[in-house]
Scaffold this motif. Structure first.
Motif: not given
Lengths: 226, 290
Positions: B33-34, B41-43, B166-172, B235-237
């Motif tokens: 799940l994590a 986030f990567l997407v 972008s920065i927030l998603s990297v931090v996440g 994630a693909d789904f």
């Protein structure tokens, strides 16, 4: 072959394990280590396997000062030393053969070679036919034989036994010591820490007595008490 | 270490995981799940990157030349600026022609002007949107350049937004990774504690650290890979659902097609899964090797 040169071991809490010990054990010797609990017998053995490091002095095994051994080299030292304990330290879920093979696997021998040497050593300790038994199905004496088999299966230079008869009745104890003697005759040096007066007195071997971290007596054909 | 030993120790790791399968499955579920969240986030991250790039391709710098400036010299100077992808030259005459077209009927107005008032112009394409302000500054200092124009205000805001997200998603992603690491460490630690005697005996009979550590590292890698594979599928789904709905919901935002995102995300997750297993097991065994 084993030399202690002015070796002291002081634990972080300040208690003294060994106090300037000098001791030499030659290849092929059989040595009894006697003395009250806490006199330093176990500490001495643990210094040989490098489970402990001396605070001062040198411990030579072969010609190397193992106090200076790097961490990576310790496993290779231990492969040349067999150790037997009072409480056997067998793995209860593994069979007799698997327990013995455990010591060979770290050497990465082939399965065939492992099987051959396990069979050979079990035969030597008198447990042929018990390969598939589990430790709990065995008597105390038999369990100690398995642990001795594990200790010598790598053909070590020296066999260290820390009160190997401590949990056994007199008759079984005697059988175990006879086995250690057989192993000694085959060329392996044996150092045995013990409280068993009868055995020491009967066997008439070299006795090193310890008290408060020092060697207080060293006799070629000694007895338990002076 | 021999390959055959490695295989044996890998099998041992797998057996360790199976022996505590309840614990293992719980851990794998949570990590999966994590990892799904991490994957999303990567997407987001990949999409923002491509958005930045495509913005840069649409956004151009217009460099106006002074009268009498050497067209070739200015062109060469512009080309040599770092980040410049290409140039297009629009001459005075062409510019006037275009203006005429744009004005249509009212192009008569231009006849009132005796001389062509428009300058020679270079249209500069840049590699990344972030570079535009810098290149504009540089271009202004070139001899023969009258003025440089681009959508400064709006571009700045869009780029700031992309950067922040972008920065927030990297931090996440980092936070999620650390949380999963915590789970792996605790799960493997249980195995390590259950195998304490084995570890002690292995040390005693002369096993190297690598030999002792290997089964736990494999256990960690199996956990990481299992979670990462499941998470990739999920994630693909999810991404396919987004792709179906997004064009209606947010038609102004370009979204990367599935084949441009999903393989990267899958590979990243698998890589992170392996890393997670290695680091997690390393941490859990360390204490018992001392």
């Amino acid at each position: 072959m084993i030399h202690f040169i002015d070796v002291s071991k002081i634990y972080p809490n300040g208690s003294v394990g060994l106090d300037r010990v000098n001791l030499t054990v030659e290849k092929g010797e059989f040595v009894f280590l006697v003395g009250p609990s806490g006199s330093g017998k176990s500490t001495l053995l643990r210094l040989i396997t490098r489970e402990e490091k001396p605070t001062e002095g040198k411990v030579l095994v072969g010609s190397r000062n193992i106090a200076r051994l790097r961490r990576k080299e310790i496993p290779y030292l231990r492969r040349r030393i067999g150790v037997v304990f009072q409480d056997f330290r067998l793995l209860p879920k593994l069979t007799v053969a698997e327990n013995v093979a455990f010591a060979l696997e770290v050497n990465e021998l082939s399965r065939k070679e492992i099987r051959r040497r396990v069979a050979e050593v079990l035969d030597l300790v008198g447990l042929a036919g018990k390969e598939r038994a589990c430790p709990r199905e065995l008597s105390g004496g038999e369990q100690q034989r398995v642990s001795i088999a594990r200790a010598i299966v790598n053909n070590p230079l020296v066999l260290l036994a820390d009160e190997p008869t401590g949990n056994l009745d007199p008759e079984t104890s005697w059988e175990i010591v006879k086995l250690l003697e057989t192993i000694n005759i085959r060329g392996t040096t044996v150092i045995m820490a013990t409280h068993n007066e009868t055995i020491v007195n009967t066997l008439q071997r070299r006795v090193v007595a310890m008290a408060e971290g020092r060697t207080v007596r060293d006799e070629v054909r000694g007895s338990y008490q002076q | 270490m021999k390959i055959i030993t490695l295989g044996k120790l890998a099998g041992e790791g797998m057996a360790n995981l199976r022996a505590r399968s309840g614990m293992g499955l719980t851990a794998i579920t949570i990590i999966t799940l994590a990892f799904v969240v991490l994957g999303l986030f990567l997407v987001l991250f990949f999409n923002l990157n491509s958005l930045g790039t495509s913005l840069a391709q649409k956004l151009q710098l217009r460099v106006f030349l002074t009268d009498g400036a050497s067209i070739e010299t200015v062109g060469e100077s512009l080309r040599s600026l770092p980040g410049v992808e290409g140039l297009e030259f629009v001459s005075k005459a062409q510019a006037l022609e275009e203006l005429r077209k744009q004005l249509g009927e009212r192009s008569e107005l231009l006849d009132l002007v005796e001389e062509n008032p428009l300058p020679h112009t270079y249209i500069v394409r840049v590699r990344e949107a972030e570079l535009i302000p810098g290149i504009a500054e540089e271009a202004k200092t070139i001899v023969g350049v009258e003025e440089v124009v681009y959508g400064r205000e709006s571009l700045g805001k869009v780029l700031d937004f992309i950067n922040t997200v972008s920065i927030l998603s990297v931090v996440g992603m980092v936070i999620i990774f650390l949380a999963t690491l915590f789970i792996v460490v605790n799960t493997i630690r249980l195995t390590v504690i259950a195998r304490k005697e084995e570890i002690a005996i292995r040390k005693l009979v002369g096993a190297t650290d690598a030999f002792i550590r290997a089964p736990f590292v494999f256990e960690g890698i199996f956990m990481g890979l299992a979670s990462a594979s499941l998470a990739s599928l999920l994630a693909d789904f999810t991404y396919r659902l987004v792709l179906e709905r997004a064009p209606q919901a947010i038609p102004f935002l370009p979204i990367l097609p599935r084949e441009a995102v999903v393989p990267q995300v899958t590979l990243s997750l698998l890589g992170l899964g392996v890393l997670l297993g290695i680091v997690g097991s390393w941490v859990s065994v360390r204490k018992y090797l001392r």
